[in-house]
Design an enzyme around this catalytic site. Sequence first.
Site, PDB file in Angstrom:
ATOM      1  N   ASP A 243      -4.927  -5.086 -18.593  1.00  0.00           N
ATOM      2  CA  ASP A 243      -3.480  -5.260 -18.545  1.00  0.00           C
ATOM      3  C   ASP A 243      -2.792  -4.139 -19.316  1.00  0.00           C
ATOM      4  O   ASP A 243      -3.352  -3.601 -20.279  1.00  0.00           O
ATOM      5  CB  ASP A 243      -3.098  -6.623 -19.147  1.00  0.00           C
ATOM      6  CG  ASP A 243      -1.759  -7.137 -18.663  1.00  0.00           C
ATOM      7  OD1 ASP A 243      -1.732  -8.120 -17.914  1.00  0.00           O
ATOM      8  OD2 ASP A 243      -0.728  -6.544 -19.053  1.00  0.00           O
TER       9      ASP A 243
ATOM     10  N   VAL B 163      -2.893  -0.003 -13.225  1.00  0.00           N
ATOM     11  CA  VAL B 163      -3.560   0.050 -11.925  1.00  0.00           C
ATOM     12  C   VAL B 163      -3.325   1.368 -11.196  1.00  0.00           C
ATOM     13  O   VAL B 163      -4.009   1.662 -10.210  1.00  0.00           O
ATOM     14  CB  VAL B 163      -3.148  -1.134 -11.022  1.00  0.00           C
ATOM     15  CG1 VAL B 163      -3.749  -2.438 -11.521  1.00  0.00           C
ATOM     16  CG2 VAL B 163      -1.635  -1.226 -10.877  1.00  0.00           C
TER      17      VAL B 163
ATOM     18  N   SER C  20       2.089 -12.252  -1.433  1.00  0.00           N
ATOM     19  CA  SER C  20       3.197 -13.174  -1.689  1.00  0.00           C
ATOM     20  C   SER C  20       3.683 -13.677  -0.346  1.00  0.00           C
ATOM     21  O   SER C  20       3.550 -12.993   0.679  1.00  0.00           O
ATOM     22  CB  SER C  20       4.344 -12.456  -2.414  1.00  0.00           C
ATOM     23  OG  SER C  20       5.527 -13.240  -2.394  1.00  0.00           O
TER      24      SER C  20
ATOM     25  N   TYR D 252       9.632  -5.205  -2.642  1.00  0.00           N
ATOM     26  CA  TYR D 252       8.626  -6.224  -2.948  1.00  0.00           C
ATOM     27  C   TYR D 252       7.966  -6.732  -1.669  1.00  0.00           C
ATOM     28  O   TYR D 252       6.733  -6.796  -1.567  1.00  0.00           O
ATOM     29  CB  TYR D 252       9.288  -7.372  -3.711  1.00  0.00           C
ATOM     30  CG  TYR D 252       8.323  -8.431  -4.191  1.00  0.00           C
ATOM     31  CD1 TYR D 252       7.461  -8.168  -5.245  1.00  0.00           C
ATOM     32  CD2 TYR D 252       8.281  -9.696  -3.604  1.00  0.00           C
ATOM     33  CE1 TYR D 252       6.573  -9.143  -5.697  1.00  0.00           C
ATOM     34  CE2 TYR D 252       7.404 -10.666  -4.045  1.00  0.00           C
ATOM     35  CZ  TYR D 252       6.549 -10.386  -5.098  1.00  0.00           C
ATOM     36  OH  TYR D 252       5.669 -11.342  -5.540  1.00  0.00           O
TER      37      TYR D 252
END
Length: 252
Positions: A36, A58, A145, A158
Amino acid sequence: MQIEGAGAVVYGGASGLGEATARRLAAEGAHVVVADLAEERAEALASEIGGVGVAANVLDEASIQRAIDAAAEAPRGVRLSVVCAGLGTPTKLLTRKGPTPFDAFEQVIGVNLLGTINAMRLTAQAIAAQEPEDGERGVLIQTASIAAYDGQIGQVAYSASKGGVVGLTLPVARELAAQLIRVVTIAPGLFETPMLAGLPQEAQDSLGASVPHPARLGKPAEYADLVEHIVTNPMLNGEVIRLDGSLRMAPR
Protein backbone atom coordinates in the site's frame (compact mmCIF):
# COMPACT_ATOMS: atom_id res chain seq x y z
CA MET A 1 -6.13 -23.89 -4.59
CA GLN A 2 -5.27 -24.16 -0.94
CA ILE A 3 -4.66 -20.91 0.90
CA GLU A 4 -2.50 -22.19 3.74
CA GLY A 5 1.18 -21.59 3.11
CA ALA A 6 0.57 -19.57 -0.06
CA GLY A 7 2.31 -16.27 -0.69
CA ALA A 8 -0.35 -13.61 -1.31
CA VAL A 9 0.08 -9.96 -2.25
CA VAL A 10 -2.85 -7.67 -1.52
CA TYR A 11 -2.37 -4.40 -3.39
CA GLY A 12 -4.15 -1.56 -1.62
CA GLY A 13 -4.27 -3.88 1.37
CA ALA A 14 -4.04 -1.37 4.22
CA SER A 15 -7.71 -0.35 4.31
CA GLY A 16 -11.22 -1.13 3.08
CA LEU A 17 -11.71 -4.17 0.87
CA GLY A 18 -7.98 -4.83 0.80
CA GLU A 19 -7.66 -4.85 4.57
CA ALA A 20 -10.55 -7.28 4.96
CA THR A 21 -8.97 -9.52 2.33
CA ALA A 22 -5.56 -9.43 3.97
CA ARG A 23 -7.09 -10.35 7.31
CA ARG A 24 -9.08 -13.23 5.81
CA LEU A 25 -6.19 -14.73 3.86
CA ALA A 26 -3.91 -14.49 6.90
CA ALA A 27 -6.55 -16.18 9.05
CA GLU A 28 -6.61 -19.03 6.54
CA GLY A 29 -2.85 -19.48 6.79
CA ALA A 30 -1.50 -17.45 3.87
CA HIS A 31 1.74 -15.49 4.04
CA VAL A 32 0.24 -12.07 3.31
CA VAL A 33 2.08 -9.07 1.95
CA VAL A 34 0.14 -5.86 2.57
CA ALA A 35 1.22 -3.57 -0.27
CA ASP A 36 0.00 0.00 0.00
CA LEU A 37 1.03 3.61 -0.50
CA ALA A 38 0.21 4.14 3.19
CA GLU A 39 3.36 2.45 4.49
CA GLU A 40 2.71 2.93 8.21
CA ARG A 41 -0.82 1.49 7.97
CA ALA A 42 0.45 -1.38 5.85
CA GLU A 43 3.15 -2.24 8.37
CA ALA A 44 0.77 -1.94 11.34
CA LEU A 45 -1.77 -4.26 9.75
CA ALA A 46 0.91 -6.71 8.67
CA SER A 47 2.29 -6.82 12.20
CA GLU A 48 -1.18 -7.55 13.52
CA ILE A 49 -1.88 -10.44 11.11
CA GLY A 50 1.63 -11.91 10.97
CA GLY A 51 2.40 -10.69 7.46
CA VAL A 52 4.73 -8.21 5.81
CA GLY A 53 3.99 -4.56 5.07
CA VAL A 54 5.49 -2.97 1.96
CA ALA A 55 5.21 0.57 0.62
CA ALA A 56 3.96 0.06 -2.92
CA ASN A 57 2.61 2.12 -5.78
CA VAL A 58 0.89 0.01 -8.44
CA LEU A 59 2.38 2.29 -11.10
CA ASP A 60 5.92 1.67 -9.87
CA GLU A 61 7.50 -1.59 -11.02
CA ALA A 62 10.26 -1.60 -8.40
CA SER A 63 7.87 -1.31 -5.44
CA ILE A 64 5.59 -4.00 -6.85
CA GLN A 65 8.58 -6.28 -7.25
CA ARG A 66 9.55 -5.71 -3.62
CA ALA A 67 6.09 -6.87 -2.56
CA ILE A 68 6.32 -9.94 -4.79
CA ASP A 69 9.78 -10.79 -3.45
CA ALA A 70 8.39 -10.64 0.10
CA ALA A 71 5.55 -12.98 -0.86
CA ALA A 72 8.08 -15.39 -2.39
CA GLU A 73 9.30 -16.13 1.15
CA ALA A 74 6.13 -18.14 1.76
CA PRO A 75 6.49 -21.92 2.12
CA ARG A 76 4.71 -22.49 -1.21
CA GLY A 77 5.98 -19.38 -2.99
CA VAL A 78 3.88 -16.67 -4.65
CA ARG A 79 0.44 -18.07 -5.47
CA LEU A 80 -2.07 -15.26 -5.20
CA SER A 81 -2.60 -11.57 -5.86
CA VAL A 82 -5.60 -9.40 -5.09
CA VAL A 83 -5.64 -5.89 -6.55
CA CYS A 84 -7.77 -3.50 -4.48
CA ALA A 85 -5.76 -0.31 -5.08
CA GLY A 86 -7.74 2.41 -6.81
CA LEU A 87 -8.99 5.99 -7.02
CA GLY A 88 -12.59 7.19 -7.14
CA THR A 89 -12.00 10.84 -7.99
CA PRO A 90 -15.15 12.28 -9.65
CA THR A 91 -14.79 13.44 -13.25
CA LYS A 92 -17.27 14.89 -15.72
CA LEU A 93 -16.37 15.42 -19.34
CA LEU A 94 -17.34 19.09 -19.11
CA THR A 95 -17.54 21.57 -16.24
CA ARG A 96 -18.87 25.13 -16.07
CA LYS A 97 -15.32 26.30 -16.71
CA GLY A 98 -14.85 24.09 -19.76
CA PRO A 99 -13.50 20.58 -20.37
CA THR A 100 -12.19 18.75 -17.32
CA PRO A 101 -8.37 18.89 -17.34
CA PHE A 102 -6.96 15.87 -19.14
CA ASP A 103 -4.64 14.93 -16.28
CA ALA A 104 -7.67 14.19 -14.07
CA PHE A 105 -8.57 11.35 -16.44
CA GLU A 106 -4.96 10.21 -16.73
CA GLN A 107 -4.62 9.90 -12.96
CA VAL A 108 -7.71 7.79 -12.35
CA ILE A 109 -7.34 5.59 -15.41
CA GLY A 110 -3.62 5.28 -14.75
CA VAL A 111 -4.00 3.94 -11.20
CA ASN A 112 -7.17 1.90 -11.67
CA LEU A 113 -6.46 0.30 -15.04
CA LEU A 114 -2.76 0.58 -15.84
CA GLY A 115 -1.88 -0.01 -12.18
CA THR A 116 -3.98 -3.17 -12.20
CA ILE A 117 -2.26 -4.39 -15.37
CA ASN A 118 1.14 -3.60 -13.88
CA ALA A 119 0.43 -5.60 -10.73
CA MET A 120 -1.04 -8.46 -12.75
CA ARG A 121 1.83 -8.81 -15.20
CA LEU A 122 4.55 -8.82 -12.56
CA THR A 123 2.73 -11.13 -10.15
CA ALA A 124 1.76 -13.49 -12.98
CA GLN A 125 5.41 -13.86 -13.90
CA ALA A 126 6.24 -14.91 -10.34
CA ILE A 127 3.31 -17.31 -10.10
CA ALA A 128 4.16 -18.90 -13.46
CA ALA A 129 7.57 -19.89 -12.05
CA GLN A 130 5.98 -22.05 -9.32
CA GLU A 131 5.41 -25.78 -9.53
CA PRO A 132 1.77 -26.74 -10.19
CA GLU A 133 -0.32 -28.00 -7.28
CA ASP A 134 -3.46 -30.02 -8.02
CA GLY A 135 -3.41 -28.79 -11.60
CA GLU A 136 -2.90 -25.06 -10.99
CA ARG A 137 -0.20 -22.58 -10.07
CA GLY A 138 -2.16 -19.65 -8.66
CA VAL A 139 -4.89 -17.04 -8.97
CA LEU A 140 -5.07 -13.36 -9.94
CA ILE A 141 -8.06 -11.45 -8.54
CA GLN A 142 -8.88 -7.90 -9.60
CA THR A 143 -11.39 -5.31 -8.39
CA ALA A 144 -13.66 -3.61 -10.90
CA SER A 145 -16.97 -1.96 -9.97
CA ILE A 146 -20.60 -2.00 -11.03
CA ALA A 147 -19.76 1.45 -12.40
CA ALA A 148 -18.20 -0.47 -15.27
CA TYR A 149 -21.76 -1.35 -16.31
CA ASP A 150 -23.95 1.48 -15.02
CA GLY A 151 -21.67 4.37 -14.26
CA GLN A 152 -23.20 7.58 -12.99
CA ILE A 153 -22.81 11.17 -14.12
CA GLY A 154 -19.42 12.30 -12.82
CA GLN A 155 -17.83 8.85 -13.14
CA VAL A 156 -16.33 9.19 -16.62
CA ALA A 157 -12.76 8.22 -15.71
CA TYR A 158 -13.76 5.80 -12.95
CA SER A 159 -16.26 3.91 -15.13
CA ALA A 160 -13.83 3.83 -18.04
CA SER A 161 -11.05 2.45 -15.84
CA LYS A 162 -13.23 -0.22 -14.26
CA GLY A 163 -14.69 -1.12 -17.64
CA GLY A 164 -11.14 -1.74 -18.75
CA VAL A 165 -10.55 -4.12 -15.84
CA VAL A 166 -13.72 -6.00 -16.79
CA GLY A 167 -12.61 -6.15 -20.41
CA LEU A 168 -9.16 -7.58 -19.73
CA THR A 169 -10.38 -10.40 -17.49
CA LEU A 170 -11.27 -12.95 -20.17
CA PRO A 171 -8.33 -12.39 -22.53
CA VAL A 172 -5.85 -12.60 -19.64
CA ALA A 173 -7.56 -15.75 -18.31
CA ARG A 174 -7.28 -17.29 -21.77
CA GLU A 175 -3.63 -16.31 -22.06
CA LEU A 176 -2.61 -17.55 -18.62
CA ALA A 177 -4.50 -20.84 -18.91
CA ALA A 178 -1.31 -22.26 -20.44
CA GLN A 179 0.49 -21.36 -17.19
CA LEU A 180 -2.32 -22.89 -15.08
CA ILE A 181 -3.16 -19.48 -13.57
CA ARG A 182 -6.78 -18.45 -13.04
CA VAL A 183 -8.01 -14.86 -13.45
CA VAL A 184 -11.21 -13.56 -11.85
CA THR A 185 -12.54 -10.04 -11.28
CA ILE A 186 -14.98 -8.87 -8.61
CA ALA A 187 -17.27 -5.92 -9.39
CA PRO A 188 -18.50 -4.59 -6.03
CA GLY A 189 -21.48 -2.31 -5.55
CA LEU A 190 -21.77 0.06 -2.59
CA PHE A 191 -19.51 -1.02 0.26
CA GLU A 192 -18.43 0.37 3.63
CA THR A 193 -15.03 1.59 2.50
CA PRO A 194 -12.99 4.76 3.06
CA MET A 195 -14.35 6.00 -0.29
CA LEU A 196 -17.83 6.28 1.29
CA ALA A 197 -16.80 6.82 4.90
CA GLY A 198 -16.37 10.56 4.34
CA LEU A 199 -20.05 10.98 3.55
CA PRO A 200 -22.54 12.01 6.28
CA GLN A 201 -24.25 9.06 7.96
CA GLU A 202 -27.56 10.14 6.47
CA ALA A 203 -26.08 9.91 2.98
CA GLN A 204 -24.57 6.48 3.72
CA ASP A 205 -27.94 5.24 5.01
CA SER A 206 -29.65 6.55 1.90
CA LEU A 207 -27.17 4.79 -0.36
CA GLY A 208 -27.61 1.56 1.56
CA ALA A 209 -31.39 1.79 1.26
CA SER A 210 -31.04 1.95 -2.53
CA VAL A 211 -29.75 -1.63 -2.61
CA PRO A 212 -32.67 -4.00 -3.34
CA HIS A 213 -31.58 -6.79 -0.98
CA PRO A 214 -29.96 -6.67 1.46
CA ALA A 215 -30.90 -2.98 1.75
CA ARG A 216 -27.60 -1.81 3.21
CA LEU A 217 -24.02 -1.13 2.27
CA GLY A 218 -21.88 -4.20 1.70
CA LYS A 219 -19.36 -5.16 4.35
CA PRO A 220 -15.69 -5.55 3.39
CA ALA A 221 -15.73 -9.00 5.01
CA GLU A 222 -18.29 -10.04 2.38
CA TYR A 223 -15.84 -9.09 -0.35
CA ALA A 224 -13.21 -11.17 1.46
CA ASP A 225 -15.68 -14.08 1.59
CA LEU A 226 -15.84 -14.04 -2.20
CA VAL A 227 -12.05 -13.80 -2.55
CA GLU A 228 -11.68 -16.89 -0.39
CA HIS A 229 -14.23 -18.79 -2.46
CA ILE A 230 -12.60 -17.80 -5.76
CA VAL A 231 -9.23 -19.04 -4.55
CA THR A 232 -10.58 -22.40 -3.41
CA ASN A 233 -12.96 -23.08 -6.33
CA PRO A 234 -10.90 -24.21 -9.36
CA MET A 235 -13.76 -23.78 -11.84
CA LEU A 236 -13.99 -20.04 -11.33
CA ASN A 237 -11.93 -18.54 -14.13
CA GLY A 238 -12.28 -15.77 -16.71
CA GLU A 239 -15.33 -14.38 -14.94
CA VAL A 240 -16.44 -11.01 -13.57
CA ILE A 241 -18.68 -11.42 -10.52
CA ARG A 242 -21.00 -8.60 -9.48
CA LEU A 243 -21.20 -8.32 -5.70
CA ASP A 244 -23.95 -5.74 -5.33
CA GLY A 245 -27.21 -7.01 -3.82
CA SER A 246 -28.76 -6.65 -7.33
CA LEU A 247 -28.18 -2.88 -7.32
CA ARG A 248 -28.37 -1.03 -10.64
CA MET A 249 -27.13 2.53 -10.28
CA ALA A 250 -29.30 5.49 -11.24
CA PRO A 251 -27.89 8.15 -13.63
CA ARG A 252 -26.94 10.37 -10.64
